[in-house]
Design a protein around this motif. Sequence first.
Motif, mmCIF file in Angstrom:
data_model
loop_
_atom_site.group_PDB
_atom_site.id
_atom_site.type_symbol
_atom_site.label_atom_id
_atom_site.label_comp_id
_atom_site.label_asym_id
_atom_site.label_seq_id
_atom_site.Cartn_x
_atom_site.Cartn_y
_atom_site.Cartn_z
ATOM 1 N N GLN A 12 0.828 -1.205 0.000
ATOM 2 C CA GLN A 12 0.000 0.000 0.000
ATOM 3 C C GLN A 12 0.864 1.257 0.000
ATOM 4 O OE1 GLN A 12 -3.447 0.297 -0.268
ATOM 5 N NE2 GLN A 12 -3.257 -1.891 -0.740
ATOM 6 N N LYS A 41 2.689 1.320 -3.741
ATOM 7 C CA LYS A 41 1.956 0.910 -4.945
ATOM 8 C C LYS A 41 2.042 1.906 -6.097
ATOM 9 C CE LYS A 41 -2.507 2.671 -3.287
ATOM 10 N NZ LYS A 41 -3.915 2.296 -2.953
ATOM 11 N N ASP A 42 2.277 3.173 -5.792
ATOM 12 C CA ASP A 42 2.318 4.185 -6.853
ATOM 13 C C ASP A 42 3.749 4.523 -7.291
ATOM 14 O OD1 ASP A 42 -0.461 4.456 -6.896
ATOM 15 O OD2 ASP A 42 -0.425 5.869 -5.210
ATOM 16 N N LYS A 43 4.736 3.826 -6.761
ATOM 17 C CA LYS A 43 6.125 4.110 -7.103
ATOM 18 C C LYS A 43 6.552 3.348 -8.350
ATOM 19 C CE LYS A 43 7.736 5.133 -2.396
ATOM 20 N NZ LYS A 43 8.705 4.759 -1.329
ATOM 21 N N ASP A 44 7.256 4.028 -9.235
ATOM 22 C CA ASP A 44 7.776 3.374 -10.430
ATOM 23 C C ASP A 44 8.782 2.301 -10.037
ATOM 24 O OD1 ASP A 44 6.289 5.001 -12.086
ATOM 25 O OD2 ASP A 44 7.897 6.466 -12.376
#
Length: 324
Positions: free
Chosen positions: A192, A195-198
Amino acid sequence: MQFKKLLLTFTTALIGAVSFAVNQTQTTQAASDEWSEPVVTLGTSLTASQKQGTLDTLTASLNGADYSTITVDGSTLVKYLNPSGATFTTNSGVWSSAMVQKTSAGSGINVKILSYNGQNNITTITANQYKNAAVTAGVSDANIYVTSATPIDGSGALAGVYAAFAQNGDSLSQSQVTAAQNEMSTLSDITQANKDKDGYSDAQLNNAVAEAKKEMAAKGDNVTNNQITTIVNNQIENNNLTNIITNNQKTAIINMLIKIRDSGALNSSSFKDQAAKVADNIQNNAKDIFNKVNTEENRNFIQKIGIAIGNFFKSLFETVQSWF
């Protein structure tokens, strides 16, 4: 006379051996019969229409074959999940449901989250997290299908998996189940947060953990905290997560694996094999991700040096050979 005694002794022994073999076969068959059909676990909070929809979703792959059902309620959650720190009560609602299908020895654990009416309602727990938790809890060789009629985290489905095994005479160690729940919570929190990290995926994290379990099992239950720390550092690097996983998250993973060791999970003869199969399963289901992780650009510096040294000596050897 001596010959007759010898013959009698041999005959008695033979009869005993045959009798033992027959009894063993009957015992094995009886145990197999107890787990001869899939078990569907149904959340107690489902309405009549939701219950039927859940059954239809979970059993579609059976093509009309028989299955049994059990109901998962708040008491089931309290029994299996609260020892790990959860705060369920006997009145807690349960919607997420599962079907557990035992498979042949050595087949590993496979998990598939099924959409309900076209929507994935399992909001928190991923298929890979279910797999890793199942290994830690002592589950082996099973196909597990999960769904929910309403959006929910998915804890009820996992409690149902544990209950299904218990109903079929395969009671799981509570200390391992507790460690599995701690593991699921830890991995879910890390996913969580990232989750938005490259460059991050839940598959990479869970593969790192499965591989770490395999390495720990190879060392045995006396694997030290320092060894576990080294294993975690290596697996984070191997899965290209070095620049993503924070120090606090790394510490959480190390502490999680220490709890798994202390739960007695490593004493299981099948733990290493099941962990290895989960890692293979994760990699096979996310080939695009792991093909990128394993590219030349993503190899660590030490690996590159090792390859360069190897190539140097290979070239030198071939040169020397050409002189003779």
